[in-house]
Design a protein around this motif. Structure first.
Motif, PDB file in Angstrom:
ATOM      1  N   LEU A 127       0.815  -1.208   0.000  1.00  0.00           N
ATOM      2  CA  LEU A 127       0.000   0.000   0.000  1.00  0.00           C
ATOM      3  C   LEU A 127       0.853   1.264   0.000  1.00  0.00           C
ATOM      4  CD1 LEU A 127      -2.909   0.970  -0.031  1.00  0.00           C
ATOM      5  CD2 LEU A 127      -2.912   0.910   2.463  1.00  0.00           C
ATOM      6  N   GLU A 128       1.984   1.265   0.713  1.00  0.00           N
ATOM      7  CA  GLU A 128       2.835   2.452   0.726  1.00  0.00           C
ATOM      8  C   GLU A 128       3.370   2.706  -0.688  1.00  0.00           C
ATOM      9  OE1 GLU A 128       6.651   4.435   3.026  1.00  0.00           O
ATOM     10  OE2 GLU A 128       6.374   2.276   3.075  1.00  0.00           O
ATOM     11  N   GLY A 129       3.173   3.892  -1.169  1.00  0.00           N
ATOM     12  CA  GLY A 129       3.605   4.237  -2.514  1.00  0.00           C
ATOM     13  C   GLY A 129       2.502   4.151  -3.549  1.00  0.00           C
ATOM     14  N   TYR A 130       1.339   3.588  -3.165  1.00  0.00           N
ATOM     15  CA  TYR A 130       0.213   3.512  -4.102  1.00  0.00           C
ATOM     16  C   TYR A 130      -0.360   4.908  -4.308  1.00  0.00           C
ATOM     17  CZ  TYR A 130      -4.214   2.100  -6.210  1.00  0.00           C
ATOM     18  OH  TYR A 130      -5.272   1.947  -7.072  1.00  0.00           O
ATOM     19  N   TYR A 131      -0.526   5.316  -5.574  1.00  0.00           N
ATOM     20  CA  TYR A 131      -0.967   6.685  -5.823  1.00  0.00           C
ATOM     21  C   TYR A 131      -2.260   6.776  -6.615  1.00  0.00           C
ATOM     22  CZ  TYR A 131       1.829   6.157 -10.215  1.00  0.00           C
ATOM     23  OH  TYR A 131       2.385   5.730 -11.405  1.00  0.00           O
ATOM     24  N   GLY A 132      -3.039   5.691  -6.596  1.00  0.00           N
ATOM     25  CA  GLY A 132      -4.362   5.731  -7.208  1.00  0.00           C
ATOM     26  C   GLY A 132      -5.414   6.247  -6.250  1.00  0.00           C
ATOM     27  N   ASN A 133      -6.636   6.326  -6.733  1.00  0.00           N
ATOM     28  CA  ASN A 133      -7.746   6.812  -5.905  1.00  0.00           C
ATOM     29  C   ASN A 133      -8.076   5.826  -4.792  1.00  0.00           C
ATOM     30  OD1 ASN A 133      -9.027   9.388  -7.089  1.00  0.00           O
ATOM     31  ND2 ASN A 133      -8.618   8.139  -8.905  1.00  0.00           N
ATOM     32  N   CYS A 134      -8.164   6.346  -3.590  1.00  0.00           N
ATOM     33  CA  CYS A 134      -8.571   5.573  -2.410  1.00  0.00           C
ATOM     34  C   CYS A 134      -9.642   6.359  -1.672  1.00  0.00           C
ATOM     35  CB  CYS A 134      -7.389   5.294  -1.498  1.00  0.00           C
ATOM     36  SG  CYS A 134      -6.098   4.281  -2.210  1.00  0.00           S
ATOM     37  N   LEU A 135     -10.742   6.608  -2.335  1.00  0.00           N
ATOM     38  CA  LEU A 135     -11.808   7.422  -1.763  1.00  0.00           C
ATOM     39  C   LEU A 135     -13.148   6.723  -1.911  1.00  0.00           C
ATOM     40  CD1 LEU A 135     -10.919  10.966  -3.183  1.00  0.00           C
ATOM     41  CD2 LEU A 135     -10.613  10.189  -0.824  1.00  0.00           C
ATOM     42  N   TYR A 136     -14.003   6.968  -0.936  1.00  0.00           N
ATOM     43  CA  TYR A 136     -15.392   6.518  -0.999  1.00  0.00           C
ATOM     44  C   TYR A 136     -16.258   7.724  -0.685  1.00  0.00           C
ATOM     45  CZ  TYR A 136     -19.672   3.869  -0.132  1.00  0.00           C
ATOM     46  OH  TYR A 136     -20.960   3.374  -0.187  1.00  0.00           O
ATOM     47  N   LEU A 137     -17.310   7.934  -1.465  1.00  0.00           N
ATOM     48  CA  LEU A 137     -18.186   9.080  -1.239  1.00  0.00           C
ATOM     49  C   LEU A 137     -19.166   8.788  -0.104  1.00  0.00           C
ATOM     50  CD1 LEU A 137     -19.093  10.473  -4.776  1.00  0.00           C
ATOM     51  CD2 LEU A 137     -17.650  11.497  -3.024  1.00  0.00           C
ATOM     52  N   VAL A 138     -19.050   9.563   0.950  1.00  0.00           N
ATOM     53  CA  VAL A 138     -19.963   9.462   2.091  1.00  0.00           C
ATOM     54  C   VAL A 138     -21.030  10.547   1.929  1.00  0.00           C
ATOM     55  CG1 VAL A 138     -20.175   9.689   4.589  1.00  0.00           C
ATOM     56  CG2 VAL A 138     -18.167   8.561   3.594  1.00  0.00           C
ATOM     57  N   GLY A 139     -22.279  10.166   2.087  1.00  0.00           N
ATOM     58  CA  GLY A 139     -23.355  11.134   1.951  1.00  0.00           C
ATOM     59  C   GLY A 139     -24.350  11.053   3.102  1.00  0.00           C
ATOM     60  N   ILE A 140     -24.890  12.188   3.468  1.00  0.00           N
ATOM     61  CA  ILE A 140     -25.916  12.266   4.516  1.00  0.00           C
ATOM     62  C   ILE A 140     -27.093  13.041   3.940  1.00  0.00           C
ATOM     63  CG2 ILE A 140     -26.464  13.063   6.850  1.00  0.00           C
ATOM     64  CD1 ILE A 140     -23.416  13.033   7.380  1.00  0.00           C
ATOM     65  N   THR A 141     -28.283  12.491   4.114  1.00  0.00           N
ATOM     66  CA  THR A 141     -29.496  13.127   3.596  1.00  0.00           C
ATOM     67  C   THR A 141     -30.498  13.321   4.730  1.00  0.00           C
ATOM     68  OG1 THR A 141     -29.191  11.993   1.479  1.00  0.00           O
ATOM     69  CG2 THR A 141     -31.355  12.954   1.897  1.00  0.00           C
ATOM     70  N   LYS A 142     -30.977  14.554   4.876  1.00  0.00           N
ATOM     71  CA  LYS A 142     -32.031  14.876   5.827  1.00  0.00           C
ATOM     72  C   LYS A 142     -33.016  15.817   5.157  1.00  0.00           C
ATOM     73  CE  LYS A 142     -30.683  12.578   9.438  1.00  0.00           C
ATOM     74  NZ  LYS A 142     -31.541  11.524  10.036  1.00  0.00           N
ATOM     75  N   THR A 143     -34.196  15.956   5.730  1.00  0.00           N
ATOM     76  CA  THR A 143     -35.129  16.937   5.183  1.00  0.00           C
ATOM     77  C   THR A 143     -34.746  18.332   5.690  1.00  0.00           C
ATOM     78  OG1 THR A 143     -36.701  16.807   7.009  1.00  0.00           O
ATOM     79  CG2 THR A 143     -36.987  15.229   5.186  1.00  0.00           C
ATOM     80  N   SER A 144     -35.233  19.321   4.987  1.00  0.00           N
ATOM     81  CA  SER A 144     -34.983  20.700   5.401  1.00  0.00           C
ATOM     82  C   SER A 144     -35.527  20.954   6.809  1.00  0.00           C
ATOM     83  CB  SER A 144     -35.634  21.651   4.393  1.00  0.00           C
ATOM     84  OG  SER A 144     -35.449  22.995   4.765  1.00  0.00           O
ATOM     85  N   GLU A 145     -36.698  20.413   7.106  1.00  0.00           N
ATOM     86  CA  GLU A 145     -37.301  20.596   8.427  1.00  0.00           C
ATOM     87  C   GLU A 145     -36.446  19.956   9.518  1.00  0.00           C
ATOM     88  OE1 GLU A 145     -41.613  19.969  10.680  1.00  0.00           O
ATOM     89  OE2 GLU A 145     -41.203  18.941   8.788  1.00  0.00           O
ATOM     90  N   GLU A 146     -35.941  18.740   9.246  1.00  0.00           N
ATOM     91  CA  GLU A 146     -35.088  18.069  10.231  1.00  0.00           C
ATOM     92  C   GLU A 146     -33.837  18.889  10.530  1.00  0.00           C
ATOM     93  OE1 GLU A 146     -36.003  13.323   9.499  1.00  0.00           O
ATOM     94  OE2 GLU A 146     -34.668  14.387   8.121  1.00  0.00           O
ATOM     95  N   MET A 147     -33.242  19.475   9.500  1.00  0.00           N
ATOM     96  CA  MET A 147     -32.033  20.267   9.714  1.00  0.00           C
ATOM     97  C   MET A 147     -32.327  21.572  10.440  1.00  0.00           C
ATOM     98  SD  MET A 147     -29.523  18.484   8.838  1.00  0.00           S
ATOM     99  CE  MET A 147     -28.312  19.773   9.069  1.00  0.00           C
ATOM    100  N   ASN A 148     -33.491  22.151  10.193  1.00  0.00           N
ATOM    101  CA  ASN A 148     -33.859  23.390  10.878  1.00  0.00           C
ATOM    102  C   ASN A 148     -34.031  23.174  12.378  1.00  0.00           C
ATOM    103  OD1 ASN A 148     -33.878  25.424   8.905  1.00  0.00           O
ATOM    104  ND2 ASN A 148     -35.794  24.672   8.070  1.00  0.00           N
ATOM    105  N   ASN A 149     -34.408  21.957  12.756  1.00  0.00           N
ATOM    106  CA  ASN A 149     -34.667  21.653  14.162  1.00  0.00           C
ATOM    107  C   ASN A 149     -33.509  20.951  14.862  1.00  0.00           C
ATOM    108  OD1 ASN A 149     -37.298  22.723  14.053  1.00  0.00           O
ATOM    109  ND2 ASN A 149     -38.105  20.803  13.213  1.00  0.00           N
ATOM    110  N   ALA A 150     -32.432  20.634  14.123  1.00  0.00           N
ATOM    111  CA  ALA A 150     -31.332  19.854  14.698  1.00  0.00           C
ATOM    112  C   ALA A 150     -30.352  20.756  15.438  1.00  0.00           C
ATOM    113  CB  ALA A 150     -30.606  19.094  13.597  1.00  0.00           C
ATOM    114  N   SER A 151     -29.808  20.244  16.531  1.00  0.00           N
ATOM    115  CA  SER A 151     -28.770  20.974  17.263  1.00  0.00           C
ATOM    116  C   SER A 151     -27.408  20.668  16.647  1.00  0.00           C
ATOM    117  CB  SER A 151     -28.761  20.557  18.731  1.00  0.00           C
ATOM    118  OG  SER A 151     -28.271  19.229  18.865  1.00  0.00           O
TER     119      SER A 151
END
Length: 425
Positions: free
Chosen positions: A281-305
């Protein structure tokens, strides 16, 4: 006064000695994550004696062990990109500016020199999408210089591109070989079973995003971390805090309908999850990413701390291992899928620890590194940067809300981090 940059014609810098030919595969992550994506960024150095020739020679030397970078992207089978190891080299431009770095405020926002002047592009006869990496060295009258880099995200992620540029720095400083030996091994990452066809994505909407730069002090971040720990008995990171603040303040500012979805996405490193997959693994220069996503409603975000949303970010990161393994095994899910490109989505990218700030061509590390995204109008973007030295803290490059929502977004963000210790630049 008008500041201009005079460019030389692009020239090819091939490897310093002969290199292997043939075709090399890209990994399944390379092909899945970053089709046709490219990154432009600039590193600003306060001084350097005739850097152009030294760095040009260093590229030629680094391209010997990193010979795939001297090739071109090809597509022998429609939809399947490979690297054609032609040994042609990278396009390289030397340029001079008619001003000092101080004249252009060391590339603080608003920018006084355009992207077109600072970034490399190939001759008009060459296809941009076939290139892997290009460089432009711009010398300023004060003796400082800037290195503009363009790289194709299909071939590297940020860590991989920084690894290559550090190798160029090693050569420029007279080392006999790169400190980190490159590893290709793209074929070692398994090809997941094909996912079911989900239909044609909707057409992109073009938004007129406003650009803002905000700096946050370490004290304000630490105070929020302490509050989170006091309420939950758990630790959280600077990334968790800043991402949660952006998620909340943006959701409130854009005022979507209560049931509308608001999303935040970020690329998380999977390098630690590939130890059992990659032979080295050391020296590997390719992509090592995973897309993390979070989805909430607008109302949920307005009320979240803030504490609740920090917990959401932490939980999403904690699920990375399971989700990435599911993707490799072909388990259905929203893998590498931004769901939609509507106004409800924003993507964050953390550049602080990628490694571009550690590249040394012989005159020390850069004073400042920033990327160009001021023409991005399809998806909201936020980039986390290290501020110019000697400043501390975190710099946010914000381009994620329309002009009419910008003031409320920034006001809300500043209130969450305490306005007395945050500064809009």
């Amino acid at each position: 006064m008008s500041y201009t940059v005079t460019k030389s014609s692009p020239v090819l810098v091939p490897p310093a000695t002969s290199t292997p030919t043939g075709s090399l595969p890209l990994s399944s992550i390379d092909r899945t994550l970053t089709i046709d994506a490219a990154i432009d960024f600039v590193s600003v150095f306060s001084h350097g004696e005739q850097p152009g020739e030294r760095i040009k020679e260093a590229f030629a030397k680094a391209l010997v062990p990193y010979y795939p970078v001297a090739g071109r992207i090809a597509e022998p089978i429609p939809g399947v990109s490979v690297i054609d190891c032609t040994g042609e080299g990278i396009w390289y431009i030397e340029a001079t500016a008619n001003c000092t770095l101080e004249d252009v405020n060391y590339f603080e926002w608003p920018l006084m020199i355009t992207k077109q002047e600072m970034q490399p592009r190939p001759p008009a006869s060459e296809k941009l999408e076939h290139q892997i990496l290009m460089a432009q060295i711009t010398q300023f009258t004060c003796g400082g210089f800037a290195v503009g880099i363009w790289f194709n995200h299909q071939v590297f992620d940020g860590h991989g591109a920084a690894q290559f540029l550090k190798a160029v720095g090693d050569m420029a400083r007279g080392l006999p070989e790169p400190t980190v030996k490159p590893v290709w091994s793209r074929e070692a990452i398994p090809d997941p079973p094909k996912m079911p066809f989900c239909g044609t994505p909707p057409p992109f909407t073009v938004f007129n995003f406003a650009t803002t730069v905000i700096e946050i002090s370490p004290d304000s971040i630490n105070r929020i971390k302490d509050k989170f720990t006091a309420e939950t008995a758990k630790k959280c990171s600077t990334f968790d805090v800043i991402t949660a603040i952006i998620y909340i303040s943006r959701a409130k500012a854009i005022k979507l309908a209560g049931t509308a979805e608001v999303l935040i996405a970020f690329g998380a490193s999977t390098r630690h999850l590939l130890h059992g997959v990659m032979p080295l693994l050391e020296g590997y220069y390719g992509n090592c990413l995973y897309l993390v996503g979070i989805t909430k409603t607008s109302e949920e975000m307005n009320n979240a701390s803030l504490v609740e949303v920090i917990t959401l970010i932490k939980d999403a990161k904690d699920a990375l291992s399971t989700n990435f393994v599911d993707w490799m095994n072909g388990v259905p899910g929203t893998h590498y899928n931004l769901w939609n490109f509507g106004y409800g989505l924003t993507c964050v990218s953390d550049w602080r620890w990628v490694g571009f700030n550690e590249v040394d061509y012989g005159w020390g590390e850069p004073k400042y590194v920033f990327n160009w995204f001021h023409d991005v109008n399809i998806v909201g973007m936020v980039v986390y940067l290290n501020p110019p030295k000697p400043k501390r803290g975190i710099r946010l490059m914000l381009r994620c809300v329309k002009e009419e929502h910008s003031a409320e977004f920034c006001d809300g963000l500043l209130k969450l981090i305490h306005q007395d210790i945050a500064e809009i630049v």
